[in-house]
Write a protein that holds these residues in place. Structure first.
Motif, PDB file in Angstrom:
ATOM      1  N   THR A  44      44.010 -59.605   7.582  1.00  0.00           N
ATOM      2  CA  THR A  44      44.497 -59.377   9.144  1.00  0.00           C
ATOM      3  C   THR A  44      45.443 -60.578   9.473  1.00  0.00           C
ATOM      4  N   ASP A  45      46.263 -60.566  10.518  1.00  0.00           N
ATOM      5  CA  ASP A  45      47.227 -61.549  10.771  1.00  0.00           C
ATOM      6  C   ASP A  45      46.326 -62.875  10.843  1.00  0.00           C
ATOM      7  N   ALA A  74      49.224 -59.253   5.193  1.00  0.00           N
ATOM      8  CA  ALA A  74      48.867 -59.069   6.526  1.00  0.00           C
ATOM      9  C   ALA A  74      49.963 -58.101   7.258  1.00  0.00           C
TER      10      ALA A  74
END
Length: 114
Positions: A44-45, A74
């Motif tokens: 994820t970010d 990401a």
């Protein structure tokens, strides 16, 4: 969104040690390596930002490249602004790779149908 436990466990170890740094035992280094390789992509970010904080000063026997590729998996880039002078070389590399990818996308020419 919370980070996965494997990302948090790896990040708790801090930045990757330099190749000449012998402060970690072989077992500690092997554990760090195992934890890094246990992180599945894409991340994820939020996870990418946390992982980017783990870059050390050099290649760390190839682990920095694994870390870089995970961060790049990401949805958004970790490198959203140009790094300050003297920034970590891996963050500079992330920025340059993002900038080059953006330039390449704009430079694609479509041949005329015909």
């Amino acid at each position: 969104m919370a980070c996965r436990s494997e990302v948090e466990a790896f990040a708790r170890l801090g930045p990757l040690p330099a190749e000449g740094d012998d402060s970690e035992t072989d077992e500690q280094f092997e554990e760090r390596t195992r934890l890094l390789h246990a992180i599945g992509s894409p991340v994820t970010d939020e996870e990418a930002r946390l992982l980017a904080s783990c870059f050390g000063v050099d290649n760390c026997f190839g682990l920095a490249w694994t870390l870089l590729h995970l961060a790049e998996s990401a949805p958004s880039s970790v490198a959203t602004v140009a790094p300050a002078p003297g920034a970590n070389q891996w963050l500079v590399l992330l920025w340059n790779r993002r900038r080059n990818a953006s330039a390449d996308q704009g430079a694609i020419e479509v041949p005329p149908a015909g």
